[in-house]
Design a protein around this motif. Sequence first.
Motif, PDB file in Angstrom:
ATOM      1  N   LEU A  90       0.837  -1.211   0.000  1.00  0.00           N
ATOM      2  CA  LEU A  90       0.000   0.000   0.000  1.00  0.00           C
ATOM      3  C   LEU A  90       0.868   1.256   0.000  1.00  0.00           C
ATOM      4  CD1 LEU A  90      -2.838  -1.020   2.478  1.00  0.00           C
ATOM      5  CD2 LEU A  90      -3.094  -0.540   0.032  1.00  0.00           C
ATOM      6  N   GLU A  91       1.918   1.215   0.799  1.00  0.00           N
ATOM      7  CA  GLU A  91       2.867   2.332   0.868  1.00  0.00           C
ATOM      8  C   GLU A  91       3.459   2.632  -0.512  1.00  0.00           C
ATOM      9  OE1 GLU A  91       5.334   4.626   3.817  1.00  0.00           O
ATOM     10  OE2 GLU A  91       3.412   3.595   3.872  1.00  0.00           O
ATOM     11  N   LYS A  92       3.894   1.569  -1.179  1.00  0.00           N
ATOM     12  CA  LYS A  92       4.514   1.691  -2.496  1.00  0.00           C
ATOM     13  C   LYS A  92       3.515   2.257  -3.515  1.00  0.00           C
ATOM     14  CE  LYS A  92       6.783  -1.255  -5.985  1.00  0.00           C
ATOM     15  NZ  LYS A  92       5.916  -1.032  -7.143  1.00  0.00           N
ATOM     16  N   LEU A  93       2.299   1.722  -3.520  1.00  0.00           N
ATOM     17  CA  LEU A  93       1.290   2.180  -4.475  1.00  0.00           C
ATOM     18  C   LEU A  93       0.922   3.642  -4.223  1.00  0.00           C
ATOM     19  CD1 LEU A  93      -1.035  -0.969  -4.602  1.00  0.00           C
ATOM     20  CD2 LEU A  93       0.623  -0.232  -6.314  1.00  0.00           C
ATOM     21  N   LYS A  94       0.828   3.990  -2.936  1.00  0.00           N
ATOM     22  CA  LYS A  94       0.491   5.359  -2.561  1.00  0.00           C
ATOM     23  C   LYS A  94       1.556   6.331  -3.081  1.00  0.00           C
ATOM     24  CE  LYS A  94      -0.990   7.846   1.479  1.00  0.00           C
ATOM     25  NZ  LYS A  94      -1.006   7.865   2.945  1.00  0.00           N
ATOM     26  N   GLU A  96       3.421   5.898  -5.577  1.00  0.00           N
ATOM     27  CA  GLU A  96       3.347   5.959  -7.039  1.00  0.00           C
ATOM     28  C   GLU A  96       2.093   6.694  -7.513  1.00  0.00           C
ATOM     29  OE1 GLU A  96       3.592   1.809  -7.986  1.00  0.00           O
ATOM     30  OE2 GLU A  96       5.759   1.758  -7.676  1.00  0.00           O
ATOM     31  N   GLY A  97       1.261   7.126  -6.575  1.00  0.00           N
ATOM     32  CA  GLY A  97       0.073   7.896  -6.941  1.00  0.00           C
ATOM     33  C   GLY A  97      -1.113   7.062  -7.362  1.00  0.00           C
ATOM     34  N   VAL A  98      -1.083   5.756  -7.060  1.00  0.00           N
ATOM     35  CA  VAL A  98      -2.218   4.893  -7.391  1.00  0.00           C
ATOM     36  C   VAL A  98      -3.370   5.231  -6.439  1.00  0.00           C
ATOM     37  CG1 VAL A  98      -3.030   2.499  -7.498  1.00  0.00           C
ATOM     38  CG2 VAL A  98      -0.703   3.062  -8.228  1.00  0.00           C
ATOM     39  N   ARG A  99      -4.579   5.368  -7.000  1.00  0.00           N
ATOM     40  CA  ARG A  99      -5.739   5.711  -6.177  1.00  0.00           C
ATOM     41  C   ARG A  99      -6.200   4.506  -5.361  1.00  0.00           C
ATOM     42  NH1 ARG A  99     -10.744   8.917  -8.884  1.00  0.00           N
ATOM     43  NH2 ARG A  99     -11.877   8.912  -6.922  1.00  0.00           N
ATOM     44  N   LEU A 100      -6.331   4.709  -4.056  1.00  0.00           N
ATOM     45  CA  LEU A 100      -6.692   3.607  -3.165  1.00  0.00           C
ATOM     46  C   LEU A 100      -8.050   3.860  -2.527  1.00  0.00           C
ATOM     47  CD1 LEU A 100      -3.273   3.397  -1.250  1.00  0.00           C
ATOM     48  CD2 LEU A 100      -3.972   1.988  -3.191  1.00  0.00           C
ATOM     49  N   ALA A 109     -12.800 -11.447   5.302  1.00  0.00           N
ATOM     50  CA  ALA A 109     -13.282 -12.778   5.667  1.00  0.00           C
ATOM     51  C   ALA A 109     -12.111 -13.743   5.824  1.00  0.00           C
ATOM     52  CB  ALA A 109     -14.255 -13.291   4.606  1.00  0.00           C
ATOM     53  N   GLY A 110     -12.234 -14.648   6.771  1.00  0.00           N
ATOM     54  CA  GLY A 110     -11.183 -15.635   6.997  1.00  0.00           C
ATOM     55  C   GLY A 110     -10.011 -15.077   7.786  1.00  0.00           C
ATOM     56  N   GLY A 111     -10.184 -13.856   8.330  1.00  0.00           N
ATOM     57  CA  GLY A 111      -9.118 -13.263   9.140  1.00  0.00           C
ATOM     58  C   GLY A 111      -8.001 -12.643   8.325  1.00  0.00           C
ATOM     59  N   ALA A 112      -8.234 -12.445   7.026  1.00  0.00           N
ATOM     60  CA  ALA A 112      -7.209 -11.834   6.174  1.00  0.00           C
ATOM     61  C   ALA A 112      -7.132 -10.328   6.426  1.00  0.00           C
ATOM     62  CB  ALA A 112      -7.539 -12.097   4.710  1.00  0.00           C
ATOM     63  N   LYS A 113      -6.005  -9.741   6.068  1.00  0.00           N
ATOM     64  CA  LYS A 113      -5.917  -8.280   6.007  1.00  0.00           C
ATOM     65  C   LYS A 113      -6.112  -7.906   4.541  1.00  0.00           C
ATOM     66  CE  LYS A 113      -1.892  -7.626   8.429  1.00  0.00           C
ATOM     67  NZ  LYS A 113      -0.809  -6.756   8.933  1.00  0.00           N
ATOM     68  N   ILE A 114      -7.077  -7.016   4.274  1.00  0.00           N
ATOM     69  CA  ILE A 114      -7.376  -6.681   2.881  1.00  0.00           C
ATOM     70  C   ILE A 114      -7.414  -5.167   2.668  1.00  0.00           C
ATOM     71  CG2 ILE A 114      -8.717  -8.804   2.564  1.00  0.00           C
ATOM     72  CD1 ILE A 114     -11.256  -6.979   2.540  1.00  0.00           C
ATOM     73  N   ALA A 115      -7.252  -4.774   1.413  1.00  0.00           N
ATOM     74  CA  ALA A 115      -7.395  -3.369   1.024  1.00  0.00           C
ATOM     75  C   ALA A 115      -7.756  -3.340  -0.454  1.00  0.00           C
ATOM     76  CB  ALA A 115      -6.101  -2.608   1.265  1.00  0.00           C
ATOM     77  N   PHE A 116      -8.613  -2.382  -0.814  1.00  0.00           N
ATOM     78  CA  PHE A 116      -9.032  -2.262  -2.208  1.00  0.00           C
ATOM     79  C   PHE A 116      -8.371  -1.069  -2.888  1.00  0.00           C
ATOM     80  CE2 PHE A 116     -12.479  -4.848  -0.500  1.00  0.00           C
ATOM     81  CZ  PHE A 116     -12.707  -5.745  -1.534  1.00  0.00           C
ATOM     82  N   LEU A 117      -8.021  -1.264  -4.164  1.00  0.00           N
ATOM     83  CA  LEU A 117      -7.573  -0.146  -5.004  1.00  0.00           C
ATOM     84  C   LEU A 117      -8.822   0.445  -5.646  1.00  0.00           C
ATOM     85  CD1 LEU A 117      -4.478  -1.618  -6.870  1.00  0.00           C
ATOM     86  CD2 LEU A 117      -4.763  -1.041  -4.466  1.00  0.00           C
ATOM     87  N   HIS A 118      -8.771   1.723  -5.954  1.00  0.00           N
ATOM     88  CA  HIS A 118      -9.944   2.365  -6.548  1.00  0.00           C
ATOM     89  C   HIS A 118     -10.065   1.996  -8.032  1.00  0.00           C
ATOM     90  CE1 HIS A 118     -13.071   5.137  -7.484  1.00  0.00           C
ATOM     91  NE2 HIS A 118     -13.165   5.459  -6.199  1.00  0.00           N
ATOM     92  N   ASN A 123      -8.597   1.177 -14.527  1.00  0.00           N
ATOM     93  CA  ASN A 123      -9.383   0.933 -15.732  1.00  0.00           C
ATOM     94  C   ASN A 123     -10.672   0.148 -15.450  1.00  0.00           C
ATOM     95  OD1 ASN A 123      -9.668   1.443 -18.439  1.00  0.00           O
ATOM     96  ND2 ASN A 123      -8.637  -0.433 -19.102  1.00  0.00           N
ATOM     97  N   GLY A 124     -11.261   0.404 -14.280  1.00  0.00           N
ATOM     98  CA  GLY A 124     -12.564  -0.188 -13.982  1.00  0.00           C
ATOM     99  C   GLY A 124     -12.519  -1.507 -13.240  1.00  0.00           C
ATOM    100  N   LEU A 125     -11.312  -2.046 -13.058  1.00  0.00           N
ATOM    101  CA  LEU A 125     -11.191  -3.335 -12.377  1.00  0.00           C
ATOM    102  C   LEU A 125     -11.041  -3.115 -10.872  1.00  0.00           C
ATOM    103  CD1 LEU A 125     -10.767  -6.443 -12.681  1.00  0.00           C
ATOM    104  CD2 LEU A 125      -8.327  -5.952 -12.852  1.00  0.00           C
ATOM    105  N   LEU A 126     -11.909  -3.751 -10.089  1.00  0.00           N
ATOM    106  CA  LEU A 126     -11.788  -3.645  -8.639  1.00  0.00           C
ATOM    107  C   LEU A 126     -10.775  -4.689  -8.155  1.00  0.00           C
ATOM    108  CD1 LEU A 126     -12.652  -2.319  -6.001  1.00  0.00           C
ATOM    109  CD2 LEU A 126     -14.558  -3.933  -5.885  1.00  0.00           C
ATOM    110  N   ILE A 127      -9.646  -4.183  -7.640  1.00  0.00           N
ATOM    111  CA  ILE A 127      -8.552  -5.055  -7.188  1.00  0.00           C
ATOM    112  C   ILE A 127      -8.477  -5.028  -5.672  1.00  0.00           C
ATOM    113  CG2 ILE A 127      -6.028  -5.318  -7.110  1.00  0.00           C
ATOM    114  CD1 ILE A 127      -5.964  -4.300 -10.000  1.00  0.00           C
TER     115      ILE A 127
END
Length: 134
Positions: A90-94, A96-100, A109-118, A123-127
């Motif tokens: 997340l630090e690296k993407l931030k 680089e100016g990637v929208r988060l 779910a399942g106790g994972a740590k998650i984060a979504f990119l905008h 290009n419309g893909l939810l990552i």
Amino acid sequence: MIEKIDHIGIAVRSIEKTSELLSNILGLKVAGEEIVEEQKVKVAFLPLGDSELELLESTSPEGPIARFIEKKGEGIQHIAFRVDNIEKVLEKLKKEGVRLIDEKPRYGAGGAKIAFLHPKGTNGLLIELCERNE
Ligand code: ZN
């Protein structure tokens, strides 16, 4: 940075109906279910090899999955990539100016740590980024 596809998130109106269909036509089986209150969603996991399908059913008409289905219908909602250190990525993407959507990881779910990119920055893909302790 990315290890593999962790799972593919699929928005469905009914986990029961969809899992029965996937079981009948592909032999996939639900290995677990969980309600994530924060996301107003019920999640079912169908493991397949090294990854899994994640079926997402909204528990509220105002939830993000209900809104997704209203706009686009049922189907693939996001792709989750496994990372070994989500804060670092997340630090690296931030930098680089990637929208988060999430600048800090949250509970998944399942106790994972998650984060979504905008999706506006992908290009419309939810990552989703996903870190698991296994
Ligand atoms: Zn997911």
